[in-house]
Design an enzyme around this catalytic site. Structure first.
Site, PDB file in Angstrom:
ATOM      1  N   GLU A 220       0.825  -1.202   0.000  1.00 21.89           N
ATOM      2  CA  GLU A 220       0.000   0.000   0.000  1.00 21.89           C
ATOM      3  C   GLU A 220       0.863   1.258   0.000  1.00 21.89           C
ATOM      4  O   GLU A 220       1.938   1.303   0.592  1.00 21.89           O
ATOM      5  CB  GLU A 220      -0.937  -0.015   1.213  1.00 21.89           C
ATOM      6  CG  GLU A 220      -1.967  -1.131   1.116  1.00 21.89           C
ATOM      7  CD  GLU A 220      -2.928  -1.193   2.293  1.00 21.89           C
ATOM      8  OE1 GLU A 220      -4.043  -1.676   2.082  1.00 21.89           O
ATOM      9  OE2 GLU A 220      -2.562  -0.763   3.402  1.00 21.89           O
TER      10      GLU A 220
ATOM     11  N   CYS B 227       6.486  -6.889   6.985  1.00 27.63           N
ATOM     12  CA  CYS B 227       7.578  -6.352   7.798  1.00 27.63           C
ATOM     13  C   CYS B 227       7.997  -7.392   8.827  1.00 27.63           C
ATOM     14  O   CYS B 227       7.146  -8.077   9.415  1.00 27.63           O
ATOM     15  CB  CYS B 227       7.131  -5.071   8.505  1.00 27.63           C
ATOM     16  SG  CYS B 227       8.444  -4.264   9.458  1.00 27.63           S
TER      17      CYS B 227
ATOM     18  N   CYS C  82       6.403  -4.725  15.335  1.00 26.27           N
ATOM     19  CA  CYS C  82       6.016  -3.838  16.431  1.00 26.27           C
ATOM     20  C   CYS C  82       4.575  -4.145  16.836  1.00 26.27           C
ATOM     21  O   CYS C  82       3.717  -4.385  15.981  1.00 26.27           O
ATOM     22  CB  CYS C  82       6.138  -2.379  16.007  1.00 26.27           C
ATOM     23  SG  CYS C  82       7.826  -1.889  15.592  1.00 26.27           S
TER      24      CYS C  82
ATOM     25  N   CYS D  19       1.550  -2.055  15.215  1.00 26.82           N
ATOM     26  CA  CYS D  19       1.531  -1.837  13.763  1.00 26.82           C
ATOM     27  C   CYS D  19       0.891  -3.034  13.067  1.00 26.82           C
ATOM     28  O   CYS D  19       1.360  -4.168  13.201  1.00 26.82           O
ATOM     29  CB  CYS D  19       2.956  -1.623  13.250  1.00 26.82           C
ATOM     30  SG  CYS D  19       3.046  -1.352  11.469  1.00 26.82           S
TER      31      CYS D  19
ATOM     32  N   CYS E  91      -1.467   6.121   9.967  1.00 23.58           N
ATOM     33  CA  CYS E  91      -0.219   5.526  10.435  1.00 23.58           C
ATOM     34  C   CYS E  91      -0.459   4.232  11.189  1.00 23.58           C
ATOM     35  O   CYS E  91      -1.313   4.162  12.065  1.00 23.58           O
ATOM     36  CB  CYS E  91       0.491   6.531  11.342  1.00 23.58           C
ATOM     37  SG  CYS E  91       2.104   5.983  11.897  1.00 23.58           S
TER      38      CYS E  91
END
Length: 386
Positions: free
Chosen positions: A91, A111, A115, A118, A344
């Site tokens: 994205e 990823c 985290c 996220c 975010c």
């Protein structure tokens, strides 16, 4: 197999042209056609020698990533879902503001940092993106937006490597892509307006400072190692003390005189005034030891798998006041595009084929793009009206 010219920075393109028996100035002309004008067909590149155009037709192509979907938020934010093959999608988000246009670019499919707050990290890691796949996001977005907004001049003024993935874990593709963004013959972006965000890959921070220093944002999110170990697992390898020393080294070559620390505000986890006071002591421990920085406080965007909640507005303001009263520049990020999951921490891509999916949520407009030529910026749009 022909070469995708989006994979090359200017030096790489010059080497490619030399292999075709062409001089460097031809590479510069070609670079401008591709990146400044958005051209993908060699016959449109009118000032290139006909002989070169004929060579290029059999040795090269300009091909962006196929677009699976495009969502436009009520606030003007646009999110694209790009197909990178193998069932993976990434994205990219455009955020319009009065004085700038910012593109948030992905560097990996998924990823590996994981985290807690996220949603990208919760989907896991698939692979690194190539140079062309990183550059393609900017190439497509810039030239689509010029047409969409009916503008002749550059629309995207800022690029933030804050999309899916840890950019510094894809270093070999990141740096050539940054060089394309900065090159005056391509997008001509200022080093101050290109930002790489990292969760703290210390050795690569040092390399970036030597190879291609741009603005740096560090995902901090905690004032001590115990808490950061839980929120950002990479901290177990590169603890806060090492990270801050790397920040000080980077500042010696950075285009800005400060590091931005990103701090996601999590209710009851890292958002008390005590945590804020710890941060003050962390970046200002004593004379000559301070880390020149600003803090960007980010409202958490909840997703089911996280088990976390967003801090209250009162907690955010109290936290911000502690930092500001200590003389630290502090901003609270305005949430943009959360109605289309573009805010975010919400970028999680997709592993499903969404080519024929059509959705409506609130005031959102959903546009499904079905290109006839592997998505040039001039691809056809089908719009679902509100």
């Amino acid at each position: 197999m022909t070469a995708n010219l989006l994979d090359y920075d200017l030096d790489g393109l010059a080497a490619f042209c030399e292999r075709l028996g062409e001089k460097r100035f031809r590479a510069t002309q070609l670079f401008r056609w591709i990146h400044q004008k958005g051209a993908s067909q060699f016959e449109d590149m009118s000032d290139l020698a006909k002989s070169l155009r004929e060579k290029l037709k059999t040795t090269a192509h300009v091909q962006a990533l196929p677009v699976l979907s495009q969502h436009i938020s009520a606030d003007g934010t646009i999110k694209w879902l790009f197909d990178v093959g193998g069932g993976n999608a990434i994205e990219t988000v455009f955020i319009p503001e009065d004085d700038r246009g910012t593109l948030c670019v992905s560097s990996q499919a998924g990823c590996a940092v994981a985290c807690r707050f996220c949603s990208t990290g919760h989907q896991g890691f698939s692979r690194n993106l190539t140079v062309g796949e990183i550059v393609s996001q900017l190439w497509f977005a810039e030239h689509f937006l010029r047409q969409h907004l009916k503008k002749d001049e550059r629309v995207i003024s800022n690029v933030v490597m804050m999309g899916m993935g840890e950019p510094l874990q894809n270093y070999s593709a990141l740096v050539p892509a940054l060089r394309v963004m900065l090159d005056d013959h391509a997008y001509g972006l200022s080093r101050r307006r290109v930002t790489v965000s990292t969760s703290g890959v210390v050795p690569m921070m040092d390399r970036l400072g030597k190879d291609c220093p741009v603005a740096l944002a560090v995902s901090l999110h905690a004032p001590n190692d115990a808490l950061r170990d839980d929120l950002v697992p990479l901290n177990r390898k590169y603890p806060i003390a090492e990270l801050l020393e790397a920040c000080k080294r980077y500042l010696q070559v950075a285009p800005r005189d400060f590091i931005t620390f990103e701090y996601c505000m999590l209710d009851g986890v890292n958002d008390t005034t005590k945590h804020a006071a710890e941060l003050v002591m962390l970046v200002r421990p004593g004379a000559g030891e301070r880390v020149w920085c600003k803090f960007n406080l980010i409202p958490f965007n909840p997703f089911p798998a996280s088990g976390l909640l967003r801090s209250s507005q009162e907690a955010v303001l109290a936290f911000s006041k502690v930092l500001s009263d200590a003389g630290i520049v502090t901003t609270v990020r305005k949430t943009r595009g959360d109605d289309i999951d573009a805010a975010c921490g919400q970028l999680a891509g997709d592993v499903q084929d969404r080519t024929n999916v059509q959705t409506r949520i609130g005031k959102r407009r959903t546009i499904i793009i079905r290109p006839e030529n592997e998505m040039s910026p001039q691809g056809r749009e089908d719009t679902i009206n509100d």
